[in-house]
Write a protein that holds these residues in place. Structure first.
Motif, PDB file in Angstrom:
ATOM      1  N   ARG A 280       4.170  14.166 -12.177  1.00  0.00           N
ATOM      2  CA  ARG A 280       3.573  15.152 -13.091  1.00  0.00           C
ATOM      3  C   ARG A 280       2.292  14.624 -13.744  1.00  0.00           C
ATOM      4  NH1 ARG A 280       9.244  15.758 -14.851  1.00  0.00           N
ATOM      5  NH2 ARG A 280      10.022  17.673 -13.884  1.00  0.00           N
ATOM      6  N   GLN A 281       2.102  13.323 -13.750  1.00  0.00           N
ATOM      7  CA  GLN A 281       0.932  12.731 -14.400  1.00  0.00           C
ATOM      8  C   GLN A 281      -0.267  12.564 -13.462  1.00  0.00           C
ATOM      9  OE1 GLN A 281       1.954   9.595 -17.338  1.00  0.00           O
ATOM     10  NE2 GLN A 281       4.058   9.994 -16.669  1.00  0.00           N
ATOM     11  N   ILE A 282      -0.082  12.864 -12.188  1.00  0.00           N
ATOM     12  CA  ILE A 282      -1.205  12.785 -11.249  1.00  0.00           C
ATOM     13  C   ILE A 282      -2.212  13.874 -11.636  1.00  0.00           C
ATOM     14  CG2 ILE A 282      -1.946  12.905  -8.838  1.00  0.00           C
ATOM     15  CD1 ILE A 282       1.049  12.346  -8.091  1.00  0.00           C
ATOM     16  N   PRO A 283      -3.435  13.500 -11.909  1.00  0.00           N
ATOM     17  CA  PRO A 283      -4.420  14.507 -12.312  1.00  0.00           C
ATOM     18  C   PRO A 283      -4.727  15.502 -11.191  1.00  0.00           C
ATOM     19  CG  PRO A 283      -5.189  12.292 -12.828  1.00  0.00           C
ATOM     20  CD  PRO A 283      -3.980  12.147 -11.954  1.00  0.00           C
TER      21      PRO A 283
ATOM     22  N   ARG B 125      -6.486  14.915  -7.499  1.00  0.00           N
ATOM     23  CA  ARG B 125      -6.226  13.529  -7.097  1.00  0.00           C
ATOM     24  C   ARG B 125      -4.899  13.479  -6.348  1.00  0.00           C
ATOM     25  NH1 ARG B 125      -8.913   9.939 -10.617  1.00  0.00           N
ATOM     26  NH2 ARG B 125      -8.440   8.340  -9.071  1.00  0.00           N
ATOM     27  N   VAL B 126      -4.675  12.411  -5.591  1.00  0.00           N
ATOM     28  CA  VAL B 126      -3.414  12.196  -4.887  1.00  0.00           C
ATOM     29  C   VAL B 126      -2.961  10.763  -5.103  1.00  0.00           C
ATOM     30  CG1 VAL B 126      -3.874  13.910  -3.080  1.00  0.00           C
ATOM     31  CG2 VAL B 126      -4.527  11.518  -2.701  1.00  0.00           C
ATOM     32  N   THR B 127      -1.691  10.528  -4.855  1.00  0.00           N
ATOM     33  CA  THR B 127      -1.160   9.171  -4.836  1.00  0.00           C
ATOM     34  C   THR B 127      -0.199   9.063  -3.668  1.00  0.00           C
ATOM     35  OG1 THR B 127      -0.388   7.353  -6.229  1.00  0.00           O
ATOM     36  CG2 THR B 127       0.852   9.434  -6.364  1.00  0.00           C
ATOM     37  N   SER B 128       0.372   7.891  -3.490  1.00  0.00           N
ATOM     38  CA  SER B 128       1.277   7.680  -2.357  1.00  0.00           C
ATOM     39  C   SER B 128       2.705   7.448  -2.829  1.00  0.00           C
ATOM     40  CB  SER B 128       0.813   6.483  -1.522  1.00  0.00           C
ATOM     41  OG  SER B 128       0.973   5.287  -2.263  1.00  0.00           O
ATOM     42  N   TYR B 129       3.624   7.646  -1.900  1.00  0.00           N
ATOM     43  CA  TYR B 129       5.033   7.385  -2.175  1.00  0.00           C
ATOM     44  C   TYR B 129       5.211   5.928  -2.621  1.00  0.00           C
ATOM     45  CZ  TYR B 129       5.586  11.608   0.657  1.00  0.00           C
ATOM     46  OH  TYR B 129       5.495  12.881   1.159  1.00  0.00           O
ATOM     47  N   GLY B 130       4.528   5.025  -1.915  1.00  0.00           N
ATOM     48  CA  GLY B 130       4.644   3.607  -2.229  1.00  0.00           C
ATOM     49  C   GLY B 130       4.082   3.248  -3.595  1.00  0.00           C
ATOM     50  N   ALA B 131       2.994   3.893  -3.992  1.00  0.00           N
ATOM     51  CA  ALA B 131       2.412   3.618  -5.312  1.00  0.00           C
ATOM     52  C   ALA B 131       3.358   4.051  -6.422  1.00  0.00           C
ATOM     53  CB  ALA B 131       1.061   4.317  -5.450  1.00  0.00           C
ATOM     54  N   ILE B 132       4.031   5.174  -6.212  1.00  0.00           N
ATOM     55  CA  ILE B 132       5.012   5.618  -7.210  1.00  0.00           C
ATOM     56  C   ILE B 132       6.174   4.638  -7.259  1.00  0.00           C
ATOM     57  CG2 ILE B 132       6.698   7.408  -7.800  1.00  0.00           C
ATOM     58  CD1 ILE B 132       4.668   9.471  -6.755  1.00  0.00           C
ATOM     59  N   ALA B 133       6.663   4.212  -6.106  1.00  0.00           N
ATOM     60  CA  ALA B 133       7.756   3.235  -6.079  1.00  0.00           C
ATOM     61  C   ALA B 133       7.338   1.950  -6.788  1.00  0.00           C
ATOM     62  CB  ALA B 133       8.173   2.955  -4.643  1.00  0.00           C
ATOM     63  N   LYS B 134       6.115   1.522  -6.539  1.00  0.00           N
ATOM     64  CA  LYS B 134       5.623   0.273  -7.136  1.00  0.00           C
ATOM     65  C   LYS B 134       5.566   0.368  -8.657  1.00  0.00           C
ATOM     66  CE  LYS B 134       1.952  -3.130  -6.652  1.00  0.00           C
ATOM     67  NZ  LYS B 134       0.692  -3.470  -5.960  1.00  0.00           N
ATOM     68  N   VAL B 135       5.033   1.478  -9.192  1.00  0.00           N
ATOM     69  CA  VAL B 135       4.927   1.597 -10.650  1.00  0.00           C
ATOM     70  C   VAL B 135       6.315   1.667 -11.287  1.00  0.00           C
ATOM     71  CG1 VAL B 135       4.774   4.120 -10.951  1.00  0.00           C
ATOM     72  CG2 VAL B 135       3.534   2.608 -12.493  1.00  0.00           C
ATOM     73  N   LEU B 136       7.306   2.124 -10.524  1.00  0.00           N
ATOM     74  CA  LEU B 136       8.673   2.176 -11.044  1.00  0.00           C
ATOM     75  C   LEU B 136       9.415   0.851 -10.864  1.00  0.00           C
ATOM     76  CD1 LEU B 136       9.729   5.754  -9.892  1.00  0.00           C
ATOM     77  CD2 LEU B 136       9.038   5.004 -12.178  1.00  0.00           C
ATOM     78  N   GLY B 137       8.732  -0.132 -10.270  1.00  0.00           N
ATOM     79  CA  GLY B 137       9.332  -1.458 -10.112  1.00  0.00           C
ATOM     80  C   GLY B 137      10.255  -1.580  -8.911  1.00  0.00           C
ATOM     81  N   VAL B 138      10.156  -0.622  -7.989  1.00  0.00           N
ATOM     82  CA  VAL B 138      11.002  -0.635  -6.795  1.00  0.00           C
ATOM     83  C   VAL B 138      10.127  -0.389  -5.568  1.00  0.00           C
ATOM     84  CG1 VAL B 138      13.171  -0.013  -7.923  1.00  0.00           C
ATOM     85  CG2 VAL B 138      11.604   1.795  -7.217  1.00  0.00           C
ATOM     86  N   GLY B 139       9.162  -1.255  -5.377  1.00  0.00           N
ATOM     87  CA  GLY B 139       8.169  -1.080  -4.329  1.00  0.00           C
ATOM     88  C   GLY B 139       8.710  -0.874  -2.941  1.00  0.00           C
ATOM     89  N   ASN B 140       9.939  -1.287  -2.699  1.00  0.00           N
ATOM     90  CA  ASN B 140      10.532  -1.134  -1.370  1.00  0.00           C
ATOM     91  C   ASN B 140      11.271   0.198  -1.200  1.00  0.00           C
ATOM     92  OD1 ASN B 140      12.478  -1.923  -3.229  1.00  0.00           O
ATOM     93  ND2 ASN B 140      13.715  -2.975  -1.698  1.00  0.00           N
ATOM     94  N   LEU B 141      11.171   1.083  -2.167  1.00  0.00           N
ATOM     95  CA  LEU B 141      11.920   2.341  -2.099  1.00  0.00           C
ATOM     96  C   LEU B 141      11.017   3.566  -1.942  1.00  0.00           C
ATOM     97  CD1 LEU B 141      14.761   1.800  -4.733  1.00  0.00           C
ATOM     98  CD2 LEU B 141      14.856   1.535  -2.250  1.00  0.00           C
TER      99      LEU B 141
ATOM    100  N   LEU C 133      -0.976   3.925 -15.573  1.00  0.00           N
ATOM    101  CA  LEU C 133       0.184   4.123 -16.450  1.00  0.00           C
ATOM    102  C   LEU C 133       0.757   2.805 -16.918  1.00  0.00           C
ATOM    103  CD1 LEU C 133       2.149   6.790 -14.367  1.00  0.00           C
ATOM    104  CD2 LEU C 133       0.574   7.201 -16.256  1.00  0.00           C
ATOM    105  N   ASN C 134       1.307   2.825 -18.080  1.00  0.00           N
ATOM    106  CA  ASN C 134       2.108   1.711 -18.589  1.00  0.00           C
ATOM    107  C   ASN C 134       3.535   2.224 -18.596  1.00  0.00           C
ATOM    108  OD1 ASN C 134       3.080  -0.589 -19.735  1.00  0.00           O
ATOM    109  ND2 ASN C 134       2.251  -0.176 -21.769  1.00  0.00           N
TER     110      ASN C 134
END
Length: 110
Positions: A15-18, A21-37, A107-108
């Motif tokens: 919901r915070q993606i402006p 703009r786009v992001t990736s599945y992996g970038a979301i996993a990484k920011v959540l601390g589960v980069g392998n998911l 994001l923090n």
């Protein structure tokens, strides 16, 4: 982050993606601390129709900028991205690096 809330966390980041703009599945996993998911992020996108407020699922693409997921919704996702000014050709976001939004930098998130 508790496992039962994983989808909610994914949706909140999405919901915070402006707009435009786009992001990736992996970038979301990484920011959540589960980069392998990153696949689990994909599963969350597949379930976001139940989410309230709505989730701009179409702004999440794979790491090379391709629209992946349910092939039957690819045209709709492309249309939504194009309405936000993102050029898509052959199901691939053009100028991917330019329109990529990195949640790790933006994001923090805890």
């Amino acid at each position: 982050m508790k496992d039962e809330n994983f989808f909610e966390h994914v949706w909140e980041v999405t919901r915070q993606i402006p707009k435009g703009r786009v992001t990736s599945y992996g970038a979301i996993a990484k920011v959540l601390g589960v980069g392998n998911l990153s696949r689990m992020v994909g599963h969350a996108m597949g379930e976001c129709g139940k989410a309230n407020p709505p989730v701009p699922y179409y702004r999440v693409v794979n790491s090379s900028g391709h629209l992946t997921g349910d092939p039957s919704s690819a045209d709709k996702r492309q249309q939504l991205l194009e309405e936000e000014g993102i050029e898509v050709k052959n199901l691939k976001v053009q100028n991917f690096k330019k329109v990529f939004w990195d949640p790790v930098k933006e994001l923090n998130y805890e």
